[in-house]
Design an enzyme around this catalytic site. Structure first.
Site, PDB file in Angstrom:
ATOM      1  N   LYS A  67       0.517   3.377  -2.933  1.00  0.00           N
ATOM      2  CA  LYS A  67      -0.654   4.244  -3.149  1.00  0.00           C
ATOM      3  C   LYS A  67      -0.285   5.728  -3.135  1.00  0.00           C
ATOM      4  CE  LYS A  67      -3.779   0.765  -1.167  1.00  0.00           C
ATOM      5  NZ  LYS A  67      -4.446   0.307   0.055  1.00  0.00           N
ATOM      6  N   TYR A  79      -2.692  -2.486 -10.642  1.00  0.00           N
ATOM      7  CA  TYR A  79      -2.756  -2.359  -9.181  1.00  0.00           C
ATOM      8  C   TYR A  79      -1.989  -3.504  -8.493  1.00  0.00           C
ATOM      9  CZ  TYR A  79      -4.536  -2.348  -4.426  1.00  0.00           C
ATOM     10  OH  TYR A  79      -4.614  -2.370  -3.050  1.00  0.00           O
ATOM     11  N   SER A 139       0.796  -1.234   0.000  1.00  0.00           N
ATOM     12  CA  SER A 139       0.000   0.000   0.000  1.00  0.00           C
ATOM     13  C   SER A 139       0.827   1.283   0.000  1.00  0.00           C
ATOM     14  CB  SER A 139      -0.948   0.021   1.196  1.00  0.00           C
ATOM     15  OG  SER A 139      -2.060  -0.781   0.928  1.00  0.00           O
ATOM     16  N   TYR A 141      -4.646   3.649   7.751  1.00  0.00           N
ATOM     17  CA  TYR A 141      -6.015   3.101   7.692  1.00  0.00           C
ATOM     18  C   TYR A 141      -6.838   3.545   8.898  1.00  0.00           C
ATOM     19  CZ  TYR A 141      -3.102   0.181   4.775  1.00  0.00           C
ATOM     20  OH  TYR A 141      -2.179  -0.248   3.883  1.00  0.00           O
ATOM     21  N   VAL A 192       1.116  -3.860   3.707  1.00  0.00           N
ATOM     22  CA  VAL A 192       1.088  -5.187   4.339  1.00  0.00           C
ATOM     23  C   VAL A 192       2.371  -5.998   4.105  1.00  0.00           C
ATOM     24  CG1 VAL A 192      -1.434  -5.411   4.473  1.00  0.00           C
ATOM     25  CG2 VAL A 192      -0.232  -6.248   2.439  1.00  0.00           C
TER      26      VAL A 192
HETATM   27  N1  GLN Z   1      -2.723  -2.700   2.998  1.00  0.00           N
HETATM   28  C1  GLN Z   1      -2.061  -3.108   1.937  1.00  0.00           C
HETATM   29  O1  GLN Z   1      -0.846  -3.026   1.867  1.00  0.00           O
HETATM   30  C2  GLN Z   1      -2.933  -3.717   0.905  1.00  0.00           C
HETATM   31  C3  GLN Z   1      -2.270  -3.957  -0.413  1.00  0.00           C
HETATM   32  C4  GLN Z   1      -2.586  -5.310  -0.952  1.00  0.00           C
HETATM   33  N2  GLN Z   1      -1.876  -5.500  -2.169  1.00  0.00           N
HETATM   34  C5  GLN Z   1      -4.082  -5.462  -1.181  1.00  0.00           C
HETATM   35  O2  GLN Z   1      -4.563  -5.000  -2.147  1.00  0.00           O
HETATM   36  O3  GLN Z   1      -4.784  -6.056  -0.388  1.00  0.00           O
END
Ligand code: GLN
Length: 304
Positions: free
Chosen positions: A64, A188, A61, A240, A258
Site C-alpha cells: 500500500k 489489488y 499491505s 492499523y 498479513v
Molecule cells: N493487512 C493486510 O496485509 C491485508 C492485505 C490482504 N491482501 C487483504 O486485502 O486482506
C-alpha cells in the site's frame, strides 16, 4: 551488530506460538510459521542481516505504501487526497464500517483496504499496464529486477476476497472510485501477492529515509515530498488500529502486512525489514512487533 540482532530474534522467538498465520487467505496458511528474519540498511551504506532474512513472503499491505507513492507520482497530492483522507481509524484494516454513512465521502486513509483499493484505482494504466507499472516501480526502488508475484496467493485471494469485493462495489456505488471494479480488484489482489524478502523491504525503508533517492546511484526517483507524506501516514496509520500504541512504544514509522512483514523507516537514517508470519489480533506480526520494540530500545531509534 549481527550478534545483537540474533539475540533479539532469540528473545522474541517464544512469541511465534502466541500468534497465528493468516488463514483467511487459504494459500497463506501454508507458510512456515518458524521463519524469523531481520535486515537493516542505513544511509551510510551499512547492511546488517540475520536469521531468515532471505526467505520470500508476500508483501500484502506493505504494497500500500508503494501504490500510494505511484498514485502520488501519477496524480499529485491534491488529487489523491480528494479521494482518500489522511486520518487514522480505530476500525480494523478490512472494515466496511462508515463507508455507507451518509456524510462519508472517502475512505479514512490509504493504509486500510478500502483506501488502498481507491489508491490502486488512481494508478495510471489500462488493464495489465497498471499492475506492471507498480511492479516495475517496486523493482526500481528495491533495485531487485527479479521481484514477481505468487500466482497461488493471488488466485487464493481473488477467490476468497469477498469483503474486499464488497467494499469496492460499495465505493463504486457511492462514487468513491472510478473505473472497472473487477479490473481494479485484480490489480489489488496481485499487488498484495508480490513476493519480497526483508532485504527488499529494508531497501524501500531506506529509499524513504533517503527522501526518495536510491542510495548507491544517488538517483532521485521522485519528489522528497512523497517520502514525507508516506512516512507521516505510516506513523499514524501503518499498523492499523494499533498505530497509536505502536507509535508510543516503538516510535518508528512502519507498515505491516498479513504476510508477516514489517517495514520501518527512520528519516535520514535507515530502513528496516522484519519478517515472521504469525500475527496478533490486529493483523501485525507478533514477533515483528517484539523485534521492532527491542531494536528501537537497543539502537535508540524512537523518533518521538
Ligand atoms: N493487512 C493486510 O496485509 C491485508 C492485505 C490482504 N491482501 C487483504 O486485502 O486482506
Amino acid at each position: 551488530m549481527e550478534d545483537l540482532l540474533s539475540k533479539i530474534i532469540e528473545k522474541n522467538r517464544y512469541l511465534i506460538s502466541k500468534g497465528a498465520v493468516a488463514d483467511y487467505i487459504p494459500a497463506l496458511s501454508k507458510v512456515n510459521p518458524n521463519n524469523i528474519g531481520i535486515c537493516i540498511m542505513d544511509v551510510d551504506g551499512n547492511n546488517y542481516k540475520t536469521g531468515n532474512y532471505d526467505v520470500k513472503f508476500t508483501i500484502q499491505s506493505i504494497s500500500k505504501i508503494m501504490s500510494l507513492m505511484l498514485a502520488l507520482i501519477d496524480n499529485g497530492e491534491d488529487k489523491v487526497f480528494k479521494k482518500i483522507d489522511y486520518e487514522p481509524t480505530e476500525e480494523p484494516f478490512n472494515t466496511l464500517f462508515k463507508l455507507d454513512f451518509p456524510h462519508t465521502v472517502k475512505p479514512s486513509n490509504p493504509m486500510i483496504n478500502s483506501g488502498a483499493i481507491v489508491t490502486t484505482s488512481l494508478i495510471k494504466g489500462k488493464g495489465e499496464e497498471r499492475f506492471n507499472r507498480l511492479l516495475n516501480f517496486i523493482r526500481t526502488v528495491t533495485e531487485n529486477p527479479n521481484i514477481s508475484y505468487n500466482e497461488e496467493v493471488y488466485l487464493s485471494e481473488k477467490d476468497t476476497g469477498h469483503k474486499n469485493r464488497a467494499m469496492a462495489y460499495l465505493m463504486k456505488a457511492r462514487g468513491f472510485i472510478d473505473g472497472d471494479v473487477e479490473e481494479i480488484l485484480d490489480v489489488y489482489f496481485k499487488q498484495c501477492s508480490i513476493e519480497v524478502t526483508t532485504v527488499d523491504i529494508a531497501k524501500i525503508g531506506l529509499f524513504l529515509a533517503n527522501r526518495c533517492k536510491l542510495l548507491e546511484q544517488d538517483t532521485k526517483v521522485c519528489d522528497a515530498r512523497i517520502a514525507s507524506i508516506v512516512t507521516a501516514i505510516m506513523a499514524t496509520c501503518g499498523m492499523y488500529n494499533f498505530s497509536g500504541e505502536y507509535a508510543a512504544t516503538v516510535g518508528i514509522p512502519s507498515k505491516s502486512g498479513v504476510g508477516g512483514g514489517i517495514l520501518g523507516t527512520i528519516p535520514h537514517k535507515m530502513g528496516i525489514g522484519v519478517f515472521s508470519p504469525t500475527l496478533d489480533q490486529y493483523g501485525n506480526s507478533i514477533v515483528g512487533y517484539g523485534i521492532m520494540s527491542d531494536l528501537s530500545k537497543e539502537l535508540n531509534l524512537n523518533i518521538f
